[in-house]
Structures are given as C-alpha cells and as structure tokens.
Design an enzyme around this catalytic site. Structure first.
Site, mmCIF file in Angstrom:
data_model
loop_
_atom_site.group_PDB
_atom_site.id
_atom_site.type_symbol
_atom_site.label_atom_id
_atom_site.label_comp_id
_atom_site.label_asym_id
_atom_site.label_seq_id
_atom_site.Cartn_x
_atom_site.Cartn_y
_atom_site.Cartn_z
ATOM 1 N N ASP A 70 0.867 -1.184 0.000
ATOM 2 C CA ASP A 70 0.000 0.000 0.000
ATOM 3 C C ASP A 70 0.899 1.228 0.000
ATOM 4 O OD1 ASP A 70 -1.726 2.110 0.485
ATOM 5 O OD2 ASP A 70 -2.785 1.125 2.129
ATOM 6 N N ASN A 97 2.229 5.043 -10.718
ATOM 7 C CA ASN A 97 0.944 5.010 -11.414
ATOM 8 C C ASN A 97 -0.258 4.900 -10.478
ATOM 9 O OD1 ASN A 97 -0.880 4.331 -13.866
ATOM 10 N ND2 ASN A 97 -1.098 2.550 -12.525
ATOM 11 N N SER A 149 -2.338 13.446 -15.873
ATOM 12 C CA SER A 149 -3.745 13.445 -16.283
ATOM 13 C C SER A 149 -4.046 14.703 -17.077
ATOM 14 C CB SER A 149 -4.618 13.400 -15.023
ATOM 15 O OG SER A 149 -5.969 13.692 -15.292
ATOM 16 N N TYR A 162 -8.308 15.466 -6.972
ATOM 17 C CA TYR A 162 -7.569 14.768 -8.027
ATOM 18 C C TYR A 162 -6.789 15.767 -8.876
ATOM 19 C CZ TYR A 162 -6.960 11.486 -11.967
ATOM 20 O OH TYR A 162 -6.461 10.686 -12.967
ATOM 21 N N LYS A 166 -2.781 15.690 -9.344
ATOM 22 C CA LYS A 166 -2.178 15.494 -10.664
ATOM 23 C C LYS A 166 -1.442 16.744 -11.135
ATOM 24 C CE LYS A 166 -3.435 11.235 -11.543
ATOM 25 N NZ LYS A 166 -2.445 10.141 -11.604
#
Length: 259
Positions: A70, A97, A149, A162, A166
């Site tokens: 993890d 990733n 992204s 997010y 990113k």
C-alpha cells in the site's frame, strides 16, 4: 499483426531493464506493465489486492513478479524496495501510477477526502521516488515515470482533489528532473486523455452525455486504448528517450491542444 507481436528495434528495447509499476494490476498500469514486458523488461507489479496481482503475473509469465504493498504506507517504502530487490535485483524504471479518484463538487469535498487523494498520489509517489532514486543515481542509469492526467493541464469540474494531486505531478517532474538528470536519472510523466478502461466504461454507462462531450472535443474522435499509454511509457523508459527529461507527454487524441 498485433502490436504486441511487432519486433522491437534495439533503441526501443527494455531488455535488461527492471520496472516496478504501482497500481500495475488494472487499467492503465496493467497496460504499462504489459507493454514494458513485451519490450523485454522484467516487471514487478505493486498493489494492495494480491489476487489481481497474481492473475496478472500469471498472464505475463516469465520475467514478471509482484509485491503486495500500500503506497500510503509512507514509512514502509523501504520495505517495498527491499522485497523488490530480493526478487529481481535493482530497479531501473519506477512507474508511479497508483492513484484514487473522488468525484464530487469542490465545496462538498472534505479535508479528509482531499488528504487521502494527496497521500496516495503525491506523498506516496514521493516516498517511493526518494527510496529508489539514490540507487539509480549511483548506477547513473534510471527512469522515473509519473501517470499524470488531463487534470494536470486544464480544469475539470468535480475532481478538485484529483486535480490538485495530478497538477502537483507537473511540478514534481520538473523539479526532480532538474535534480536527478545530471546523475543519469531521467524523470517524465504521461498525461493520458480519456482512455477506454473498465472504470471509464462504468462511468460512461450512466452518463452518455459526458461521453459525447468528450468525443466531440477530442480531435481524433475516439477514446484511447490503455496500450496507447503503455507504449508511450516504453518509449520514455527506453534508450530512444535518452535526451528526454522533465516533460509531460499528453497521450490524449489532441484534447489538450484546445480548439
């Protein structure tokens, strides 16, 4: 002929390389692993779900291993390195990733949710980078890749945590490349556009308007495949990209160019 059956010119070969791919059991990570393996690399998949990792290693066959880990266990990054090196020796390509996604309006995103996304993407990838980078620099050979992204490049609604994570990758790639590249370690990122994965299919199944909007603003008029991202990762990790560092490579069908 299948792209996976196409012989690789030596300049794009990853023979002799060892790649650790976080979140490598599903989606884009799975495709990166598949393509790097096809290019000749030894692959180690890292993730939390052992059954999925076992299935992927069995599918890839020779030169594939896995370690259950993890990445939010920041203090345990050294354990992943030690287990990986015990299996396959020194890692020459680290692919950051693994990630999570929360979709909700910014004003409804809690601090705890925001922190969880940052812990996974930003702090998790940083912990692994600083664990593996010293060995790569000592050997004067290595590549670190981040999966960025479209949210790294322009605003997308309802994914504020997010987007922050990113977007941080863009700064990390540039800063790390500046520090590491003089020592033979290149750092780059791939920014996938909208890719046809199991996750995206589930999202689009209940929101056809969103799918049409995406296709209408994509110059190629289609979704990408996970292998489109995988082959880009092969290139960036290969000798062909020896003079490429500190870059964010969009693999997006032209979405990010605007119109």
């Amino acid at each position: 002929m299948s792209p996976l059956a196409t012989p690789f010119p030596a300049i794009f070969s990853l023979a002799g390389e060892t790649a650790l791919i976080t979140g490598g059991g599903t989606g884009i990570g799975r495709a990166i692993a598949e393509c790097m393996h096809a290019a000749g690399a030894t692959i180690v998949l890292a993730g939390r779900r052992e059954n999925i990792l076992q299935e992927e290693v069995a599918r890839l066959g020779e030169r594939a291993q896995y370690v259950v880990h993890d990445i939010t266990n920041l203090e345990g990054a050294h354990i992943l390195r030690e287990k990986t090196e015990a299996l396959v020796g020194p890692v020459t390509s680290l692919v950051n990733n693994a990630g999570i996604h929360i979709k909700k309006p910014a004003v409804e995103t809690t601090t705890a949710e925001f922190q969880r996304v940052l812990d996974t993407h930003v702090l998790g990838s940083h912990a692994l980078t600083v664990e593996f980078a010293p060995g790569m620099m000592e050997r004067k050979h290595g590549s670190i890749l981040f999966t960025a992204s479209m949210a790294s490049l322009f605003g997308i609604p309802k994914v504020i945590a997010y987007t922050a994570a990113k977007s941080a990758y863009v700064g990390m790639v540039k800063g790390l490349a500046t520090e590491f590249s003089p020592h033979g370690l290149r750092v780059n990122a791939i920014a996938p556009g909208w890719i046809d994965t199991d996750m995206s299919r589930q999202a689009f199944a209940g929101d056809p308007e969103r799918l049409n909007k995406i296709l209408n603003r994509t110059p190629t008029g289609e979704l990408g495949t996970p292998q489109d991202v995988g082959w880009a990762a092969v290139y960036l990790a290969s000798p062909a990209a020896h003079f490429v560092t500190g870059t964010i490579l969009p693999v997006d069908g032209g979405v990010s160019i605007g119109f």
